[in-house]
Motif scaffolding. Sequence first.
Motif, short mmCIF file in Angstrom:
data_model
loop_
_atom_site.label_atom_id
_atom_site.label_comp_id
_atom_site.label_asym_id
_atom_site.label_seq_id
_atom_site.Cartn_x
_atom_site.Cartn_y
_atom_site.Cartn_z
N GLY A 117 0.84 -1.19 0.00
CA GLY A 117 0.00 0.00 0.00
C GLY A 117 0.87 1.24 0.00
N ARG A 118 0.67 2.09 1.00
CA ARG A 118 1.47 3.31 1.14
C ARG A 118 2.42 3.21 2.33
N SER A 119 2.90 2.01 2.59
CA SER A 119 3.78 1.79 3.73
C SER A 119 4.97 0.93 3.33
N ILE A 120 6.10 1.24 3.95
CA ILE A 120 7.32 0.46 3.77
C ILE A 120 7.50 -0.41 5.01
N TYR A 121 7.85 -1.67 4.79
CA TYR A 121 8.07 -2.60 5.89
C TYR A 121 9.52 -3.06 5.87
N LEU A 122 10.16 -2.93 7.02
CA LEU A 122 11.56 -3.29 7.18
C LEU A 122 11.71 -4.27 8.33
N SER A 123 12.82 -4.95 8.34
CA SER A 123 13.13 -5.85 9.45
C SER A 123 13.37 -5.04 10.71
N SER A 124 12.94 -5.55 11.84
CA SER A 124 13.13 -4.85 13.11
C SER A 124 14.60 -4.75 13.48
N THR A 125 15.44 -5.56 12.87
CA THR A 125 16.87 -5.52 13.16
C THR A 125 17.60 -4.44 12.36
N MET A 126 16.93 -3.81 11.42
CA MET A 126 17.56 -2.81 10.56
C MET A 126 17.50 -1.44 11.23
N ASN A 127 18.66 -0.85 11.45
CA ASN A 127 18.74 0.49 12.07
C ASN A 127 18.79 1.56 10.99
N ASP A 128 18.24 2.72 11.31
CA ASP A 128 18.18 3.78 10.29
C ASP A 128 19.51 4.46 10.03
N ASP A 129 20.53 4.10 10.77
CA ASP A 129 21.85 4.69 10.51
C ASP A 129 22.73 3.78 9.64
N THR A 130 22.18 2.67 9.16
CA THR A 130 22.96 1.75 8.32
C THR A 130 22.72 2.05 6.84
N THR A 131 23.67 1.62 6.03
CA THR A 131 23.49 1.79 4.59
C THR A 131 22.39 0.86 4.07
N ASP A 132 22.22 -0.30 4.68
CA ASP A 132 21.13 -1.21 4.27
C ASP A 132 19.79 -0.50 4.40
N TYR A 133 19.61 0.21 5.50
CA TYR A 133 18.37 0.95 5.72
C TYR A 133 18.17 2.00 4.62
N LYS A 134 19.20 2.77 4.37
CA LYS A 134 19.13 3.84 3.37
C LYS A 134 18.78 3.27 1.99
N TYR A 135 19.44 2.19 1.61
CA TYR A 135 19.17 1.59 0.29
C TYR A 135 17.78 0.93 0.24
N ALA A 136 17.40 0.27 1.32
CA ALA A 136 16.10 -0.40 1.34
C ALA A 136 14.96 0.62 1.22
N VAL A 137 15.07 1.71 1.96
CA VAL A 137 14.02 2.74 1.91
C VAL A 137 13.99 3.39 0.53
N CYS A 138 15.15 3.70 -0.02
CA CYS A 138 15.20 4.30 -1.36
C CYS A 138 14.60 3.34 -2.38
N HIS A 139 14.93 2.06 -2.28
CA HIS A 139 14.40 1.03 -3.19
C HIS A 139 12.88 0.97 -3.12
#
Length: 186
Positions: free
Chosen positions: A83-105
């Motif tokens: 829908g209009r929501s992004i879902y991430l793993s609870s282990t993913m921190n917003d200061d990591t590059t994985d977070y940045k790339y996942a959100v951008c993706h």
Amino acid sequence: IIQKSTSTNVPAKSNQVKQNISLKSIAFVVWLSGAVVVAFVLLLNNIRFVRKVHRTRKYYGKESLCNLKVYKLNKIVSPFLLGRSIYLSSTMNDDTTDYKYAVCHECCHYKHGDNIWPILEYVFLVVLWFDPLIWIAYKLIQQDSELAVDEHVVEIMGNSNKAEYSRTLVGFITTVSKTDNFLTAS
């Protein structure tokens, strides 16, 4: 003599018409049954998926890049858009590059309308369920969507981050390939 030969041909034609009608009726019933089964399976899988996600999600915040809500889940293998929501793993921190790339993706998926296209894809699967090419096309459309989004992310992040983004994708791909559900939109 002409009347006699005409009268014998009429019953043969009417039997042929009855046979054609019954074959058309049988084909329609088979098609409709298949369409109902496919629609039911698609609907059931997606309802179960959405209910499970909504029961276990925890609100994390709003993403400024695309103005979408971000939720975290405990038992997910890969980020996804629903829908209009992004879902991430609870282990993913917003200061990591994985977070940045996942959100951008996931934001790129949203900008491409990839949260809407599955509805149209499902309509085609339901109507043309009997055609194996439709099922192949469905899977290829999903792959093309991912490639288009990856290209868009690289444009946004720049070529200098391409290798790092690729490593992030490989990490997600190896996890997702073990748990891929073909008939669930995510």
